[in-house]
Write a protein that holds these residues in place. Structure first.
Motif, PDB file in Angstrom:
ATOM      1  N   TYR A  88      36.108  -0.441   1.573  1.00 14.94           N
ATOM      2  CA  TYR A  88      36.058   0.530   0.704  1.00 14.94           C
ATOM      3  C   TYR A  88      37.083   0.334  -0.533  1.00 14.94           C
ATOM      4  CZ  TYR A  88      39.781   2.149   3.916  1.00 14.94           C
ATOM      5  OH  TYR A  88      40.872   2.162   4.702  1.00 14.94           O
ATOM      6  N   LEU A  89      37.895  -0.654  -0.375  1.00 15.38           N
ATOM      7  CA  LEU A  89      38.924  -1.152  -1.395  1.00 15.38           C
ATOM      8  C   LEU A  89      38.800  -2.547  -1.765  1.00 15.38           C
ATOM      9  CD1 LEU A  89      42.038   1.196  -0.431  1.00 15.38           C
ATOM     10  CD2 LEU A  89      40.601   1.318  -2.602  1.00 15.38           C
ATOM     11  N   GLY A  90      37.942  -3.270  -1.563  1.00 18.24           N
ATOM     12  CA  GLY A  90      38.017  -4.703  -1.626  1.00 18.24           C
ATOM     13  C   GLY A  90      37.942  -4.894  -3.187  1.00 18.24           C
ATOM     14  N   ALA A  91      37.446  -4.381  -4.006  1.00 16.17           N
ATOM     15  CA  ALA A  91      37.352  -4.277  -5.360  1.00 16.17           C
ATOM     16  C   ALA A  91      38.786  -4.727  -6.011  1.00 16.17           C
ATOM     17  CB  ALA A  91      36.544  -3.459  -6.415  1.00 16.17           C
ATOM     18  N   GLN A  92      39.801  -3.636  -5.497  1.00 17.83           N
ATOM     19  CA  GLN A  92      41.015  -3.487  -5.988  1.00 17.83           C
ATOM     20  C   GLN A  92      41.780  -4.989  -5.544  1.00 17.83           C
ATOM     21  OE1 GLN A  92      44.672  -1.181  -4.203  1.00 17.83           O
ATOM     22  NE2 GLN A  92      43.446  -0.061  -5.120  1.00 17.83           N
ATOM     23  N   GLU A  93      41.529  -5.204  -3.990  1.00 11.09           N
ATOM     24  CA  GLU A  93      42.124  -6.618  -3.793  1.00 11.09           C
ATOM     25  C   GLU A  93      41.688  -7.755  -4.449  1.00 11.09           C
ATOM     26  OE1 GLU A  93      41.164  -6.117   0.281  1.00 11.09           O
ATOM     27  OE2 GLU A  93      42.794  -4.564   0.561  1.00 11.09           O
ATOM     28  N   LEU A  94      40.381  -7.755  -4.706  1.00 10.68           N
ATOM     29  CA  LEU A  94      39.825  -9.115  -5.192  1.00 10.68           C
ATOM     30  C   LEU A  94      40.426  -9.156  -6.839  1.00 10.68           C
ATOM     31  CD1 LEU A  94      36.122  -8.715  -4.261  1.00 10.68           C
ATOM     32  CD2 LEU A  94      37.586 -10.376  -3.488  1.00 10.68           C
ATOM     33  N   LYS A  95      40.516  -8.142  -7.610  1.00  8.55           N
ATOM     34  CA  LYS A  95      41.157  -8.127  -8.762  1.00  8.55           C
ATOM     35  C   LYS A  95      42.601  -8.536  -9.075  1.00  8.55           C
ATOM     36  CE  LYS A  95      41.877  -4.960 -12.903  1.00  8.55           C
ATOM     37  NZ  LYS A  95      41.693  -3.716 -13.591  1.00  8.55           N
ATOM     38  N   LEU A  96      43.457  -8.013  -7.872  1.00  7.02           N
ATOM     39  CA  LEU A  96      44.913  -8.344  -7.800  1.00  7.02           C
ATOM     40  C   LEU A  96      44.808 -10.046  -7.529  1.00  7.02           C
ATOM     41  CD1 LEU A  96      47.666  -7.903  -7.823  1.00  7.02           C
ATOM     42  CD2 LEU A  96      47.694  -7.256  -5.420  1.00  7.02           C
ATOM     43  N   LEU A  97      44.049 -10.526  -6.830  1.00  7.35           N
ATOM     44  CA  LEU A  97      44.097 -11.903  -6.500  1.00  7.35           C
ATOM     45  C   LEU A  97      43.211 -12.605  -7.067  1.00  7.35           C
ATOM     46  CD1 LEU A  97      44.245 -11.451  -2.503  1.00  7.35           C
ATOM     47  CD2 LEU A  97      46.080 -11.600  -3.834  1.00  7.35           C
ATOM     48  N   ARG A  98      42.565 -12.242  -8.208  1.00 11.20           N
ATOM     49  CA  ARG A  98      41.537 -12.733  -9.026  1.00 11.20           C
ATOM     50  C   ARG A  98      40.378 -13.808  -8.306  1.00 11.20           C
ATOM     51  NH1 ARG A  98      46.127 -15.175 -13.448  1.00 11.20           N
ATOM     52  NH2 ARG A  98      47.216 -13.265 -13.774  1.00 11.20           N
ATOM     53  N   MET A  99      39.945 -12.962  -7.395  1.00 13.70           N
ATOM     54  CA  MET A  99      38.883 -13.480  -6.402  1.00 13.70           C
ATOM     55  C   MET A  99      37.590 -12.982  -7.141  1.00 13.70           C
ATOM     56  SD  MET A  99      40.385 -14.040  -2.812  1.00 13.70           S
ATOM     57  CE  MET A  99      41.741 -14.808  -2.296  1.00 13.70           C
ATOM     58  N   THR A 100      36.394 -13.645  -6.710  1.00 16.48           N
ATOM     59  CA  THR A 100      35.302 -13.000  -7.137  1.00 16.48           C
ATOM     60  C   THR A 100      34.774 -12.623  -5.999  1.00 16.48           C
ATOM     61  OG1 THR A 100      34.074 -15.255  -6.478  1.00 16.48           O
ATOM     62  CG2 THR A 100      34.654 -14.716  -8.841  1.00 16.48           C
ATOM     63  N   GLN A 101      34.955 -12.791  -4.893  1.00 17.51           N
ATOM     64  CA  GLN A 101      34.403 -12.150  -3.569  1.00 17.51           C
ATOM     65  C   GLN A 101      35.225 -12.527  -2.309  1.00 17.51           C
ATOM     66  OE1 GLN A 101      30.255 -13.740  -2.887  1.00 17.51           O
ATOM     67  NE2 GLN A 101      31.176 -15.694  -2.089  1.00 17.51           N
ATOM     68  N   ALA A 102      35.244 -11.459  -1.356  1.00 20.84           N
ATOM     69  CA  ALA A 102      35.747 -11.694  -0.010  1.00 20.84           C
ATOM     70  C   ALA A 102      35.150 -12.409   0.864  1.00 20.84           C
ATOM     71  CB  ALA A 102      36.211 -10.319   0.461  1.00 20.84           C
ATOM     72  N   ALA A 103      35.751 -13.276   1.821  1.00 21.38           N
ATOM     73  CA  ALA A 103      35.047 -14.170   2.735  1.00 21.38           C
ATOM     74  C   ALA A 103      34.480 -13.197   3.800  1.00 21.38           C
ATOM     75  CB  ALA A 103      36.032 -15.194   3.420  1.00 21.38           C
ATOM     76  N   ALA A 104      35.400 -12.075   4.088  1.00 23.30           N
ATOM     77  CA  ALA A 104      34.989 -10.972   5.129  1.00 23.30           C
ATOM     78  C   ALA A 104      35.236  -9.556   4.804  1.00 23.30           C
ATOM     79  CB  ALA A 104      35.830 -11.573   6.391  1.00 23.30           C
ATOM     80  N   THR A 105      34.545  -8.633   4.925  1.00 20.07           N
ATOM     81  CA  THR A 105      34.805  -7.391   4.851  1.00 20.07           C
ATOM     82  C   THR A 105      34.828  -6.464   6.157  1.00 20.07           C
ATOM     83  OG1 THR A 105      32.598  -6.801   4.398  1.00 20.07           O
ATOM     84  CG2 THR A 105      33.984  -7.378   2.417  1.00 20.07           C
ATOM     85  N   VAL A 106      35.774  -5.656   6.273  1.00 24.27           N
ATOM     86  CA  VAL A 106      36.002  -4.619   7.391  1.00 24.27           C
ATOM     87  C   VAL A 106      36.522  -3.314   7.285  1.00 24.27           C
ATOM     88  CG1 VAL A 106      38.264  -5.657   7.945  1.00 24.27           C
ATOM     89  CG2 VAL A 106      36.923  -4.629   9.815  1.00 24.27           C
ATOM     90  N   ASP A 107      36.014  -2.326   7.831  1.00 22.98           N
ATOM     91  CA  ASP A 107      36.531  -1.071   7.366  1.00 22.98           C
ATOM     92  C   ASP A 107      37.521  -0.397   7.967  1.00 22.98           C
ATOM     93  OD1 ASP A 107      34.450  -0.032   5.631  1.00 22.98           O
ATOM     94  OD2 ASP A 107      32.978   0.073   7.684  1.00 22.98           O
ATOM     95  N   ASN A 108      38.124  -1.057   9.168  1.00 22.81           N
ATOM     96  CA  ASN A 108      39.479  -0.582  10.043  1.00 22.81           C
ATOM     97  C   ASN A 108      40.597  -1.600   9.951  1.00 22.81           C
ATOM     98  OD1 ASN A 108      39.079  -2.260  12.473  1.00 22.81           O
ATOM     99  ND2 ASN A 108      37.154  -1.266  12.404  1.00 22.81           N
ATOM    100  N   VAL A 109      41.699  -1.117   9.966  1.00 24.10           N
ATOM    101  CA  VAL A 109      42.949  -1.822   9.956  1.00 24.10           C
ATOM    102  C   VAL A 109      43.050  -2.879  11.203  1.00 24.10           C
ATOM    103  CG1 VAL A 109      45.408  -1.777   9.972  1.00 24.10           C
ATOM    104  CG2 VAL A 109      44.240  -0.135   8.767  1.00 24.10           C
ATOM    105  N   GLU A 110      42.512  -2.447  12.422  1.00 22.32           N
ATOM    106  CA  GLU A 110      42.503  -3.352  13.418  1.00 22.32           C
ATOM    107  C   GLU A 110      41.772  -4.675  13.544  1.00 22.32           C
ATOM    108  OE1 GLU A 110      42.461  -3.535  18.433  1.00 22.32           O
ATOM    109  OE2 GLU A 110      42.257  -1.583  17.168  1.00 22.32           O
ATOM    110  N   GLY A 111      40.710  -4.388  12.877  1.00 21.68           N
ATOM    111  CA  GLY A 111      39.589  -5.528  12.534  1.00 21.68           C
ATOM    112  C   GLY A 111      40.305  -6.541  11.754  1.00 21.68           C
ATOM    113  N   ARG A 112      40.787  -6.051  10.449  1.00 18.44           N
ATOM    114  CA  ARG A 112      41.597  -6.780   9.334  1.00 18.44           C
ATOM    115  C   ARG A 112      42.523  -7.553  10.014  1.00 18.44           C
ATOM    116  NH1 ARG A 112      41.675  -2.993   6.233  1.00 18.44           N
ATOM    117  NH2 ARG A 112      43.794  -2.715   6.024  1.00 18.44           N
ATOM    118  N   ALA A 113      43.558  -6.909  10.781  1.00 14.47           N
ATOM    119  CA  ALA A 113      44.608  -7.662  11.598  1.00 14.47           C
ATOM    120  C   ALA A 113      43.980  -8.845  12.405  1.00 14.47           C
ATOM    121  CB  ALA A 113      45.341  -6.613  12.489  1.00 14.47           C
ATOM    122  N   MET A 114      42.906  -8.540  13.090  1.00 11.57           N
ATOM    123  CA  MET A 114      42.352  -9.538  13.971  1.00 11.57           C
ATOM    124  C   MET A 114      41.894 -10.904  13.251  1.00 11.57           C
ATOM    125  SD  MET A 114      39.395  -9.321  16.773  1.00 11.57           S
ATOM    126  CE  MET A 114      40.243  -7.879  17.639  1.00 11.57           C
TER     127      MET A 114
END
Length: 309
Positions: A206-232
């Motif tokens: 739900y916030l991937g666009a903000q992160e991609l813009k900061l890191l100047r990336m065009t797309q994420a390699a993985a997306t996850v809705d929750n913090v625990e999944g992202r930490a894993m």
């Protein structure tokens, strides 16, 4: 069909079974045997003329009709709870069931006012029962709109019509890598954004666009809705990603995670309270809303009464 007290009791039982994930898990909560629960569910299915769930050796699962009834039951029970709250308010009593939504992984955030608000509200309204649901921001917005939740707190980057968004507090987000990631060896260095763009990012759905813009990336390699999944994903060593520092700190302390260039790679989540637009709140909902705002001031050390209206 005419809704009777028996129907409401059976629907609440149905909702408890779903929250627990099946008949067996619901037994201690309902204080009933599996055979009694099965009998009550058979009564509900007969009353409705629908097959609501499959149960047996294959496990427990909802039918399509059961899923639709679940959504309708949440709306109905939410309306009943609101009625009870409003009826109690007429007698100058704060009582009933308050349905409140929040996102996961906020417990260790010292800037979050939720613990203070719940404590103070519980002391002010001891007869109110809180029903807390952990949801994604998108689900919370939908559930407040359709009445399944009275209000919710979370980060909502794209505000939608029909809801009011009241600012509450802000949560910092830092960029992290694991001890097995190539960036780990560059602790303390200034990392050019061009370097980061060569690595795989695990982003929030739900916030991937903000992160991609900061890191100047065009797309994420993985997306996850929750913090625990992202930490894993980050701890696997295959990805970098943003986490709340309060959540990541235990792994930082043990050397499993490292925060990457915190002076340059930081974002924030603005947490807001959402309620239905144009709806007059029950006194219980209004009271909890006020306790959330007062707790946010308390946590920030702001003197009460100085909040801008």
């Amino acid at each position: 069909m005419q809704i009777q007290d028996t129907d409401l009791r059976l629907l609440r039982m149905f909702e408890t079974i779903l929250q627990c994930g099946g008949f067996a898990a619901a037994q201690p909560i309902l204080n009933l045997s599996a055979s009694s629960i099965s009998e009550y569910m058979a009564q509900l299915e007969t009353r409705l003329g629908l097959r609501l769930c499959e149960r047996g050796r294959g496990g427990f699962r909802l039918t399509e009709d059961g899923a639709q009834l679940h959504a309708a039951a949440e709306r109905l029970l939410g309306a009943v709870d609101t009625f009870h709250m409003e009826a109690g308010a007429l007698r100058n009593q704060l009582q009933g069931v308050l349905r409140f939504g929040m996102i996961e992984a906020t417990l260790t955030d010292t800037h979050s006012p939720l613990q203070v608000a719940i404590r103070n509200f519980g002391q002010a309204a001891p007869d109110v029962r809180l029903h807390v649901q952990i949801e994604t921001p998108g689900n919370m917005e939908q559930h407040v709109l359709d009445g399944r939740l009275h209000l919710a707190v979370g980060p909502f980057p794209a505000q939608i019509p029909g809801l009011d968004y009241t600012p509450l507090y802000r949560e910092e987000q830092g960029l992290y890598c694991s001890s097995t990631h190539p960036l780990y060896e560059r602790a303390g260095e200034r990392i050019p954004v061009a370097t980061l763009s060569t690595y795989r990012l695990a982003a929030r759905a739900y916030l991937g666009a903000q992160e991609l813009k900061l890191l100047r990336m065009t797309q994420a390699a993985a997306t996850v809705d929750n913090v625990e999944g992202r930490a894993m994903l980050i701890l696997s060593g295959n990805y970098i990603g943003f986490l709340p520092p309060h959540y990541a700190q235990p792994w930082v302390n043990t050397g499993l995670l490292h925060r990457v260039d915190p002076d340059h790679y930081v974002t924030h989540l603005d947490f807001r309270i959402i309620t239905r637009k144009g709806k007059e709140f029950a006194r219980v909902v209004q009271s909890f809303h006020e306790h959330l705002l007062e707790a946010a001031d308390e946590v920030r050390g702001v003197k009460r009464g100085s909040r801008k209206k």
